[in-house]
Scaffold this motif. Structure first.
Motif, PDB file in Angstrom:
ATOM      1  N   TRP A 161       0.831  -1.209   0.000  1.00 41.58           N
ATOM      2  CA  TRP A 161       0.000   0.000   0.000  1.00 41.58           C
ATOM      3  C   TRP A 161       0.867   1.260   0.000  1.00 41.58           C
ATOM      4  CZ3 TRP A 161      -3.752  -1.944   4.345  1.00 41.58           C
ATOM      5  CH2 TRP A 161      -4.638  -2.880   3.797  1.00 41.58           C
ATOM      6  N   LYS A 162       1.958   1.206   0.739  1.00 45.38           N
ATOM      7  CA  LYS A 162       2.880   2.346   0.738  1.00 45.38           C
ATOM      8  C   LYS A 162       3.432   2.600  -0.667  1.00 45.38           C
ATOM      9  CE  LYS A 162       4.612   2.161   5.505  1.00 45.38           C
ATOM     10  NZ  LYS A 162       5.819   1.926   6.337  1.00 45.38           N
ATOM     11  N   LYS A 163       3.805   1.501  -1.332  1.00 47.12           N
ATOM     12  CA  LYS A 163       4.360   1.617  -2.675  1.00 47.12           C
ATOM     13  C   LYS A 163       3.331   2.200  -3.638  1.00 47.12           C
ATOM     14  CE  LYS A 163       6.695  -1.170  -6.194  1.00 47.12           C
ATOM     15  NZ  LYS A 163       7.155  -2.541  -6.565  1.00 47.12           N
ATOM     16  N   GLU A 164       2.086   1.679  -3.551  1.00 48.52           N
ATOM     17  CA  GLU A 164       1.028   2.191  -4.419  1.00 48.52           C
ATOM     18  C   GLU A 164       0.741   3.664  -4.136  1.00 48.52           C
ATOM     19  OE1 GLU A 164      -2.244  -0.374  -3.741  1.00 48.52           O
ATOM     20  OE2 GLU A 164      -1.403  -2.065  -4.867  1.00 48.52           O
ATOM     21  N   LEU A 165       0.751   4.030  -2.858  1.00 45.48           N
ATOM     22  CA  LEU A 165       0.510   5.420  -2.499  1.00 45.48           C
ATOM     23  C   LEU A 165       1.608   6.332  -3.050  1.00 45.48           C
ATOM     24  CD1 LEU A 165      -1.127   7.536  -0.938  1.00 45.48           C
ATOM     25  CD2 LEU A 165       0.223   6.968   1.092  1.00 45.48           C
ATOM     26  N   ASN A 166       2.847   5.881  -2.915  1.00 49.23           N
ATOM     27  CA  ASN A 166       3.956   6.674  -3.442  1.00 49.23           C
ATOM     28  C   ASN A 166       3.857   6.810  -4.962  1.00 49.23           C
ATOM     29  OD1 ASN A 166       5.110   7.094  -0.911  1.00 49.23           O
ATOM     30  ND2 ASN A 166       6.285   5.181  -1.004  1.00 49.23           N
ATOM     31  N   GLN A 167       3.432   5.729  -5.630  1.00 51.18           N
ATOM     32  CA  GLN A 167       3.264   5.786  -7.078  1.00 51.18           C
ATOM     33  C   GLN A 167       2.174   6.784  -7.478  1.00 51.18           C
ATOM     34  OE1 GLN A 167       2.503   1.736  -8.221  1.00 51.18           O
ATOM     35  NE2 GLN A 167       4.681   1.145  -8.145  1.00 51.18           N
ATOM     36  N   ILE A 169       1.219   9.362  -5.690  1.00 47.62           N
ATOM     37  CA  ILE A 169       1.722  10.710  -5.418  1.00 47.62           C
ATOM     38  C   ILE A 169       2.662  11.159  -6.525  1.00 47.62           C
ATOM     39  CG2 ILE A 169       3.157  12.068  -3.851  1.00 47.62           C
ATOM     40  CD1 ILE A 169       2.037  10.339  -1.552  1.00 47.62           C
ATOM     41  N   ALA A 170       3.546  10.218  -6.939  1.00 48.80           N
ATOM     42  CA  ALA A 170       4.492  10.560  -8.008  1.00 48.80           C
ATOM     43  C   ALA A 170       3.752  10.843  -9.311  1.00 48.80           C
ATOM     44  CB  ALA A 170       5.479   9.413  -8.197  1.00 48.80           C
ATOM     45  N   LYS A 171       2.691  10.055  -9.585  1.00 50.13           N
ATOM     46  CA  LYS A 171       1.924  10.269 -10.813  1.00 50.13           C
ATOM     47  C   LYS A 171       1.243  11.634 -10.809  1.00 50.13           C
ATOM     48  CE  LYS A 171      -1.771   8.223 -13.573  1.00 50.13           C
ATOM     49  NZ  LYS A 171      -2.803   7.140 -13.652  1.00 50.13           N
ATOM     50  N   LYS A 172       0.604  11.965  -9.669  1.00 49.97           N
ATOM     51  CA  LYS A 172      -0.063  13.264  -9.572  1.00 49.97           C
ATOM     52  C   LYS A 172       0.941  14.408  -9.661  1.00 49.97           C
ATOM     53  CE  LYS A 172      -4.227  11.957  -7.059  1.00 49.97           C
ATOM     54  NZ  LYS A 172      -5.122  12.410  -8.153  1.00 49.97           N
ATOM     55  N   GLN A 177       3.221  18.677 -12.847  1.00 49.69           N
ATOM     56  CA  GLN A 177       4.385  19.282 -13.472  1.00 49.69           C
ATOM     57  C   GLN A 177       4.186  19.406 -14.981  1.00 49.69           C
ATOM     58  OE1 GLN A 177       6.844  20.530 -11.762  1.00 49.69           O
ATOM     59  NE2 GLN A 177       8.087  21.178 -13.513  1.00 49.69           N
ATOM     60  N   ALA A 178       3.608  18.353 -15.556  1.00 48.38           N
ATOM     61  CA  ALA A 178       3.358  18.383 -17.004  1.00 48.38           C
ATOM     62  C   ALA A 178       2.348  19.474 -17.355  1.00 48.38           C
ATOM     63  CB  ALA A 178       2.854  17.021 -17.468  1.00 48.38           C
ATOM     64  N   ALA A 179       1.290  19.608 -16.527  1.00 52.08           N
ATOM     65  CA  ALA A 179       0.296  20.654 -16.771  1.00 52.08           C
ATOM     66  C   ALA A 179       0.924  22.035 -16.658  1.00 52.08           C
ATOM     67  CB  ALA A 179      -0.854  20.497 -15.786  1.00 52.08           C
TER      68      ALA A 179
END
Length: 247
Positions: A161-167, A169-172, A177-179
Motif C-alpha cells: 500500500w505504501k508503494k502504491e501510495l507513493n506511485q 503521489i508521483a503520478k499526480k 508538473q506536465a500541466a
C-alpha cells in the motif's frame, strides 16, 4: 354443746378482727399513698438529675443514638410501628431493641411475592446462565481472533500500500508538473504570436491563450482517439491470428 360454743367464739373473734381492720385501714391506705408519692418524687428527682448530667444538650433520641441505644423507647410516629422499622431496629441493636425477633422472618405472602419476582427477573437456572456466559465469552474470543487475523493480513499488505501510495503521489506530481509545463509552453507560444511583450492579464493575451488551450485539447483528444483505434485494431488482428491458428 362444745361445737356451739366453738362456733360462737369463732364468729366473735372474726367480728373483732374485722372491726380492728376497719379501724386501721385508713391509716394503712394513707401510709401506702405516702410511699407511692415518695417513690414518684424519687423517680422525678432521678430524672431531673439525669437530665442535668446530659451536658451535650442533645435530644433524648440523639443522645440514645450517640450512646448506641435505640432512639425511641415508645413509637413516636406511624412508621415506628411498621415491620420494616422494627426489623431495622433489631438488626442494629439486637435483643436490647426490645423487638420480637420473629418479625425478622418473612411471611408466607412475602415469600410468595419474592418467588414470583425472581421467576420473572431471573427466569434461567444457574446452569443455563453459566452456559450462556460461556457461549458469550467464546463468541467474543472468536471475534478477537478474527480481528487479529485481519490486522495481520493488512499489516502484510502495508508495504504494498505504501508503494502504491507513493506511485499515486508521483503520478499526480508528474501530471501537475506536465500541466504546468504545458501552460508555460502555451504562454510562450502566445507571446511569440504577438511578437512583443504583453501582460498575461491583458484581454488579448487571455483570448489567444484560451484559443491555444482549446486547440491543444482538441489535438490531445484526437491523439487519444487514434491511440484507442490503434489498440482496437491490434486486438482485432490478434484475435484473427488466434482464430487462424485454431482453424
Amino acid at each position: 354443746m362444745n361445737l356451739c360454743k366453738r362456733s360462737f367464739f369463732a364468729r366473735k373473734n372474726l367480728l373483732a378482727s374485722i372491726r380492728q381492720y376497719a379501724s386501721t385501714a385508713p391509716e394503712i391506705e394513707q401510709n401506702e399513698q405516702v410511699l407511692i408519692d415518695d417513690t414518684d418524687d424519687v423517680q422525678a428527682k432521678e430524672a431531673e438529675i439525669e437530665k442535668k448530667r446530659n451536658k451535650s444538650r442533645l435530644s433524648s433520641a440523639h443522645y440514645n443514638l450517640v450512646n448506641g441505644k435505640r432512639p425511641y423507647e415508645t413509637p413516636m410516629s406511624i412508621s415506628h410501628l411498621t415491620v420494616k422499622y422494627n426489623r431495622k431496629m433489631y438488626g442494629k441493636y439486637g435483643v436490647s431493641s426490645g423487638v420480637n425477633p420473629s418479625l425478622c422472618w418473612p411471611t408466607k405472602q412475602e415469600i410468595q411475592e419474592r418467588q414470583e419476582y425472581e421467576a420473572v427477573a431471573f427466569p434461567y437456572t444457574i446452569k443455563e446462565m453459566m452456559d450462556a456466559a460461556a457461549q458469550r465469552k467464546k463468541e467474543e474470543q472468536l471475534k478477537i481472533e478474527q480481528r487479529e487475523k485481519e490486522i495481520a493480513a493488512k499489516f502484510e499488505k502495508l508495504e504494498q500500500w505504501k508503494k502504491e501510495l507513493n506511485q499515486k503521489i508521483a503520478k499526480k506530481t508528474a501530471e501537475a508538473q506536465a500541466a504546468k509545463m504545458k501552460k508555460e509552453r502555451l504562454v510562450e507560444e502566445v507571446r511569440r504570436h504577438f511578437g512583443f511583450t504583453l501582460d498575461p492579464r491583458d484581454e488579448r493575451f487571455q483570448e489567444m491563450l484560451a484559443k491555444r488551450e482549446k486547440e491543444q485539447r482538441k489535438l490531445e483528444k484526437q491523439a487519444r482517439m487514434e491511440a484507442k483505434e490503434k489498440m482496437l485494431i491490434a486486438k482485432l488482428q490478434q484475435k484473427n491470428v488466434e482464430l487462424n491458428e485454431k482453424a
